[in-house]
Write a protein that holds these residues in place. Structure first.
Motif, short mmCIF file in Angstrom:
data_model
loop_
_atom_site.label_atom_id
_atom_site.label_comp_id
_atom_site.label_asym_id
_atom_site.label_seq_id
_atom_site.Cartn_x
_atom_site.Cartn_y
_atom_site.Cartn_z
N ASN A 33 0.84 -1.20 0.00
CA ASN A 33 0.00 0.00 0.00
C ASN A 33 0.88 1.25 0.00
N ILE A 34 0.25 2.41 0.04
CA ILE A 34 0.99 3.66 -0.11
C ILE A 34 1.94 3.88 1.07
N GLU A 35 1.54 3.50 2.29
CA GLU A 35 2.42 3.68 3.44
C GLU A 35 3.65 2.79 3.32
N ALA A 36 3.45 1.55 2.89
CA ALA A 36 4.59 0.65 2.74
C ALA A 36 5.52 1.11 1.62
N ARG A 37 4.96 1.59 0.52
CA ARG A 37 5.81 2.07 -0.59
C ARG A 37 6.62 3.28 -0.16
N GLU A 97 6.08 11.18 -0.47
CA GLU A 97 4.65 10.93 -0.62
C GLU A 97 4.23 11.00 -2.08
N LEU A 98 4.84 11.90 -2.85
CA LEU A 98 4.51 12.02 -4.28
C LEU A 98 5.03 10.84 -5.08
N THR A 129 13.50 14.80 -6.82
CA THR A 129 12.27 14.12 -7.20
C THR A 129 12.19 13.89 -8.69
N VAL A 130 12.73 14.82 -9.49
CA VAL A 130 12.73 14.66 -10.95
C VAL A 130 13.56 13.44 -11.35
#
Length: 502
Positions: A392-396, A421-422, A471-472
């Motif tokens: 899920n998003i938290e694990a990722r 988070e992004l 991030t890019v």
């Protein structure tokens, strides 16, 4: 007697002496091999050192000590119509017992007198040490004295004193010998195979093959090292950990599960959960693959399966880990299936059925990327079937922070400034995220590689300034690395709805 007769007698005597020496050496190596076969490895090491044996000789394949004893018994029976008595019980007469008891009492009295004398002598020596310390200008606190840095008596004997703590001896010297000693101490000590009921001359080869698959080293994977998968970890604890720690709570209808299947897309952490079970559960862990129990000889595969479960009961509590079980237990109605494959599945089903109706502390943990290929009878015996889905998003987000923290490498400095988070996009498995993070870090390191290729030496590498990962950069790596299992997620969801048991 002539000279030629003396020469012949001399040669005969030398030949007999050589045969006796050879016979003695063969007997020593037979004993050494027997100790190893029975699992007494530490005794075998001491025996090797004391008998001055080397690796120059080894026992032939068709010779062992039990076989020689058995053949001698058969020969003796054919000749004298009775079996020989090789060992007999030592009987001590009453007079000898009384004399031994009297000697022991005298020795105890002598030792007591001696210990008192030694105690008084040591007290005098301690007082002399205190006076000597004060005379040298050294102060003590509450009577606790620090021992000198170099003890002449210990240094003369070349001894090393290791302080003892609650965790054992502290290693104060970092040499290879002591590191090897610590590694061997950290390994699990297994019971000798000679105590197993199936360990006979017929099953010895199969028992040795399966014993090689027992994981005796610490894999060092803990529950906290696995990000996400909370439901799978909870069920594994209920199935393996808690019944071992609190056996009085698991009886009757609360009897622990005997089989559990972890299925899901590849790279989601199924094998990592098995490693955590091997580390945390403190059970004997059998790491079994298809190559461990499949043989080209007729009937050997079924025997290997049976011996595997017998050894698991012998070493209980134990866990049998079958990775990619679909390679062993696919549908039995498949066209063109070999007879040996059907016999192996039948033996596996028989052993699993006996395991489900027994109190043996043996647990079967299986994984599969293709659960729809499994036979229905196997699914019935695997009581818990857990979907290990994509993170899920938290694990990722936690995985990306783990692989790309703000400071990836200190020297040369490789830093990260990421919007975690992004970047936690859906569809990627745990192995996919690790691959993306590795590709992102490698893109930043390529500048260092070009500089090193153009320079003569790498002395300036620690002072090199690398490009900060942004991030890019991570988004570029995500665009170039596609998810490997996102297209299979709907099929696993459908199978879970039909056959899941979590």
């Amino acid at each position: 007697m002539s000279y030629s007769s003396l020469k012949i007698a001399h040669h005969v005597r030398e030949s007999e002496e050589r045969k006796a020496t050879e016979r003695k050496r063969q007997l020593l190596y037979l004993i050494l091999q027997h100790l190893k076969d029975e699992g007494y490895f530490e005794t075998a090491q001491y025996f090797t050192n004391e008998a001055h044996l080397s690796n120059q000789y080894q026992i032939c394949d068709n010779i062992d000590l039990p076989t020689i004893v058995q053949e001698y018994e058969s020969y003796y029976f054919l000749r004298f119509q009775k079996y020989p008595k090789i060992c007999k019980k030592v009987v001590i007469e009453d007079t000898k017992k009384n004399s031994l008891k009297k000697n022991n009492q005298e020795n105890e009295m002598r030792d007591t007198t001696k210990s008192r004398a030694i105690t008084s002598q040591s007290d005098v020596q301690n007082e002399n040490k205190v006076h000597l310390t004060k005379s040298l200008g050294k102060t003590t606190t509450n009577g606790n004295q620090k021992s000198p840095k170099h003890n002449s008596s210990l240094s003369d004997l070349d001894l090393v004193v290791l302080p003892l703590t609650s965790k054992g001896f502290i290693n104060i010297h970092n040499n290879s010998n002591q590191n090897c000693l610590q590694d061997s101490i950290g390994d699990k000590l297994l019971k000798p195979l000679s105590g197993c009921s199936t360990y006979s001359s017929e099953w010895r080869e199969f028992a040795e093959i399966i014993s090689k698959e027992i994981c005796v080293t610490d894999l060092n994977v803990h529950w906290n090292d696995i990000m996400g998968l909370e439901e799978a970890k909870r069920l594994l604890k209920e199935a393996v950990v808690y019944p071992t720690k609190y056996p009085e709570l698991f009886s009757g209808v609360l009897a622990p599960w005997k089989g559990l299947l972890l299925y899901g897309p590849p790279g989601t952490g199924k094998t990592l959960l098995a490693k955590a079970v091997a580390t945390e559960c403190k059970t004997t862990f059998f790491n079994i693959s298809a190559s461990s129990i499949v043989s080209k000889w007729r009937g050997d595969s079924e025997k290997l399966v049976r011996v595997m479960f017998e050894l698991a009961r012998y070493h209980a509590p134990s866990t049998i880990f079958l990775d990619e079980i679909d390679a062993l237990a696919s549908h039995r109605d498949a066209s063109g299936e070999h007879e040996g494959s059907r016999r192996l599945k039948a033996e596996l089903l028989i052993q699993l059925d006996g395991l489900a109706h027994s109190d043996d502390r043996v647990f079967l943990l299986a994984t599969s990327n293709l659960p729809w290929e499994l036979d229905a009878a196997i699914l019935r015996r695997l009581e818990k079937r857990i979907l290990v889905d994509l993170p899920n998003i938290e694990a990722r987000e936690a995985m990306i922070k783990h692989y790309l923290p703000p400071i990836v490498i200190e020297r040369p400095a490789l830093l990260c400034e990421l919007d975690y988070e992004l970047l936690a996009t859906a569809g990627y498995s745990g192995s996919d995220i690790k691959l993306v993070c590795k590709e992102t870090a490698m893109n930043a390191m390529r500048k260092a590689f070009s500089i090193l290729e153009n320079s003569e030496s790498g002395e300036n590498l620690p002072d090199m300034k690398l490009k900060t990962i942004t991030t890019v950069d991570m988004e570029t790596a995500l665009a170039g690395t596609k998810p490997s299992a996102s297209h299979l997620a709907p099929r696993y969801k459908k199978w879970q709805h039909e056959f899941g048991s979590s």
